[in-house]
Design an enzyme around this catalytic site. Structure first.
Site, PDB file in Angstrom:
ATOM      1  N   CYS A  12     -17.122 -22.593  43.299  1.00 51.20           N
ATOM      2  CA  CYS A  12     -16.047 -21.668  42.938  1.00 51.20           C
ATOM      3  C   CYS A  12     -16.592 -20.257  42.700  1.00 51.20           C
ATOM      4  O   CYS A  12     -15.901 -19.273  42.971  1.00 51.20           O
ATOM      5  CB  CYS A  12     -15.304 -22.186  41.710  1.00 51.20           C
ATOM      6  SG  CYS A  12     -14.489 -23.764  42.031  1.00 51.20           S
ATOM      7  N   HIS A  25      -6.456 -18.856  40.507  1.00 48.04           N
ATOM      8  CA  HIS A  25      -5.513 -19.375  41.508  1.00 48.04           C
ATOM      9  C   HIS A  25      -4.935 -18.245  42.361  1.00 48.04           C
ATOM     10  O   HIS A  25      -4.726 -18.399  43.556  1.00 48.04           O
ATOM     11  CB  HIS A  25      -4.353 -20.108  40.834  1.00 48.04           C
ATOM     12  CG  HIS A  25      -4.690 -21.497  40.369  1.00 48.04           C
ATOM     13  ND1 HIS A  25      -5.435 -22.373  41.118  1.00 48.04           N
ATOM     14  CD2 HIS A  25      -4.363 -22.162  39.231  1.00 48.04           C
ATOM     15  CE1 HIS A  25      -5.550 -23.522  40.455  1.00 48.04           C
ATOM     16  NE2 HIS A  25      -4.915 -23.420  39.305  1.00 48.04           N
ATOM     17  N   HIS A  35      -8.593 -19.064  34.606  1.00 50.69           N
ATOM     18  CA  HIS A  35      -8.265 -20.166  35.521  1.00 50.69           C
ATOM     19  C   HIS A  35      -7.047 -19.781  36.369  1.00 50.69           C
ATOM     20  O   HIS A  35      -7.057 -19.911  37.592  1.00 50.69           O
ATOM     21  CB  HIS A  35      -7.989 -21.440  34.708  1.00 50.69           C
ATOM     22  CG  HIS A  35      -7.446 -22.595  35.502  1.00 50.69           C
ATOM     23  ND1 HIS A  35      -8.209 -23.682  35.859  1.00 50.69           N
ATOM     24  CD2 HIS A  35      -6.211 -22.841  36.020  1.00 50.69           C
ATOM     25  CE1 HIS A  35      -7.482 -24.539  36.551  1.00 50.69           C
ATOM     26  NE2 HIS A  35      -6.250 -24.053  36.661  1.00 50.69           N
ATOM     27  N   GLU A  36      -6.011 -19.291  35.715  1.00 53.02           N
ATOM     28  CA  GLU A  36      -4.759 -18.997  36.419  1.00 53.02           C
ATOM     29  C   GLU A  36      -4.914 -17.798  37.357  1.00 53.02           C
ATOM     30  O   GLU A  36      -4.392 -17.812  38.466  1.00 53.02           O
ATOM     31  CB  GLU A  36      -3.622 -18.766  35.420  1.00 53.02           C
ATOM     32  CG  GLU A  36      -3.337 -19.951  34.502  1.00 53.02           C
ATOM     33  CD  GLU A  36      -2.865 -21.208  35.233  1.00 53.02           C
ATOM     34  OE1 GLU A  36      -2.480 -21.115  36.419  1.00 53.02           O
ATOM     35  OE2 GLU A  36      -2.905 -22.294  34.625  1.00 53.02           O
ATOM     36  N   CYS A  66     -16.065 -27.641  35.909  1.00 55.95           N
ATOM     37  CA  CYS A  66     -15.777 -26.262  36.319  1.00 55.95           C
ATOM     38  C   CYS A  66     -14.492 -25.777  35.652  1.00 55.95           C
ATOM     39  O   CYS A  66     -13.575 -26.561  35.402  1.00 55.95           O
ATOM     40  CB  CYS A  66     -15.593 -26.254  37.837  1.00 55.95           C
ATOM     41  SG  CYS A  66     -15.159 -24.672  38.568  1.00 55.95           S
ATOM     42  N   HIS A 123      -7.767 -26.181  42.775  1.00 55.61           N
ATOM     43  CA  HIS A 123      -8.433 -26.970  41.734  1.00 55.61           C
ATOM     44  C   HIS A 123      -9.757 -27.532  42.221  1.00 55.61           C
ATOM     45  O   HIS A 123      -9.862 -28.042  43.327  1.00 55.61           O
ATOM     46  CB  HIS A 123      -7.516 -28.085  41.240  1.00 55.61           C
ATOM     47  CG  HIS A 123      -6.470 -27.545  40.320  1.00 55.61           C
ATOM     48  ND1 HIS A 123      -5.176 -27.980  40.324  1.00 55.61           N
ATOM     49  CD2 HIS A 123      -6.544 -26.576  39.383  1.00 55.61           C
ATOM     50  CE1 HIS A 123      -4.494 -27.293  39.419  1.00 55.61           C
ATOM     51  NE2 HIS A 123      -5.299 -26.443  38.839  1.00 55.61           N
TER      52      HIS A 123
HETATM   53 ZN   LIG Z   1      -4.676 -24.803  37.737  1.00 51.00          ZN
HETATM   54 ZN   LIG Z   2     -15.638 -25.353  40.764  1.00 53.74          ZN
END
Ligand SMILES: [Zn+2]
Ligand SMILES: [Zn+2]
Length: 365
Positions: A297, A263, A259-260, A275, A269
């Site tokens: 995403c 980014h 996740h990070e 997701c 987000h």
């Molecule tokens: Zn985040």
């Molecule tokens: Zn997504």
């Protein structure tokens, strides 16, 4: 939380289609040039009866979307974000720097970070993931403290970012630190799960609160004597408590890390579908978040990394299957050289393995 309080964030078929494909003719034609089978999978985003991708369900007012209004990011907003960084041939590696021990023994720490590396290699399929030599906390020269409420040791996230930025190798797309020590961003804050600088391509993430016991009264990471440690004496970290590396801890750390790093690729987000890139305010919400990306995403990440979706899903399944087939789980096996090989605890990934197999079935039909 009573079911009546739950709220489903439902978007129309049309707005999901626009978020994925966009209305910009150049991006529509870019979409149409993708492999037909890949598009069949991505189009599941707006197929109302899809059992692969569902809406985001909010469980309470403290959930992320309810408490952090952010502008939604469709593929077009992602694509045209001028501050977005993309890996290049020269800067093509993700570096992972371990800070302090991740596990109770050196072997557990080493295996654990190798599992994380392998997972990132599958997730960001096509990029190189490299491990830097682990360093003790003292090497970072960061400030630290004992948290007044939870009584655990914490290190200063900004100081760690500064340390990582100086260490960032030439060919790095990004460098991320991982640690089992809790983090704080500034004196007035209680804690932070992680912090990143997207412009510098650096991040630091702590898994301290992902152990099974952090929030229990018997948490062993509490510093017993409430002494004020000297700012230059890092000995408190030498044999500091680390939680057992369970399957749930491994799952949570794989999710956080991807996740990070997502980014750092410019993915914001996700507000479209359930997701991995959904924001999360607390551990329970992070646990509810899926292991992988929704199609919107996924298109963003594919655009940044350039992988083949089938190859990527296969790599994720291989990572889950690797090393878990022949050994009874949880029993260390001794190799010929006397080294202990720990089986990778992947039980918590089983439901996701099923899900990836379903995605593969759609894209390989
Ligand atoms: Zn985040
Ligand atoms: Zn997504």
């Amino acid at each position: 939380m009573p079911a009546t309080k739950m709220k489903t964030v439902r978007h129309s078929e049309q707005s999901l289609r626009t978020a994925l494909i966009s209305k910009n003719p150049a991006l529509v034609s870019q979409y149409e040039k993708l492999d037909a089978a890949e598009r069949r999978l991505m189009n599941e985003a707006f197929r109302p009866a899809s059992d692969l991708f569902g809406p985001i369900v909010l469980h309470s007012q403290s959930d992320w979307i309810a408490s952090h209004p952010e502008p939604p990011q469709g593929f077009e907003e992602f694509f045209s974000d001028p501050s977005r960084k993309t890996p290049s041939r020269e800067k093509h590696s993700i570096y992972i720097q371990c800070i302090g021990s991740l596990g109770n023994t050196r072997i557990i720490s080493e295996e654990y970070v190798k599992w994380l590396k392998g997972y990132c290699e599958a997730f960001f399929y096509g990029l190189t993931v490299k491990l830097l030599e682990p360093v003790p906390v003292s090497a970072t020269q960061c400030a630290f403290r004992v948290n007044e409420n939870t009584k655990n040791l914490q290190i200063h996230a900004g100081h760690i970012l500064h340390f990582l930025k100086k260490k960032k190798p030439e060919d790095a797309f990004c460098i991320v630190g991982v640690t089992m020590i809790d983090l704080y961003p500034r004196d007035s804050w209680n804690f932070v799960f992680g912090q990143a600088s997207l412009t510098d391509g650096v991040g630091i993430f702590s898994f301290a609160r992902y152990g099974g016991d952090f929030y229990s009264s018997s948490y062993e990471g509490k510093v017993k004597a409430p002494q004020r440690p000297s700012s230059r004496d890092y000995s408190a970290f030498d044999s500091y408590y680390t939680p057992d590396v369970t399957s749930v801890l491994l799952l949570r750390s794989c999710k956080t890390l991807t996740h990070e790093i997502g980014h750092i690729f410019g993915l914001r987000h996700c507000q479209w579908l359930a997701c991995l890139m959904q924001g999360s305010n607390h551990l329970e919400e992070a646990d509810r978040r899926p292991l992988d990306l929704c199609p919107i995403c996924l298109r963003k990440l594919q655009c940044a990394v350039g992988f083949n979706i089938v190859e990527r899903y296969k790599a994720l399944v291989r990572w889950i299957d690797d090393d878990s087939a022949d050994t009874p789980r949880g029993t260390p096996k001794h190799g010929p050289d006397g080294n202990v090989n720990l089986p990778k605890p992947v039980e918590a990934f089983e439901e996701w393995r099923e899900w990836i197999m379903k995605c593969l079935a759609v894209v390989q039909k």
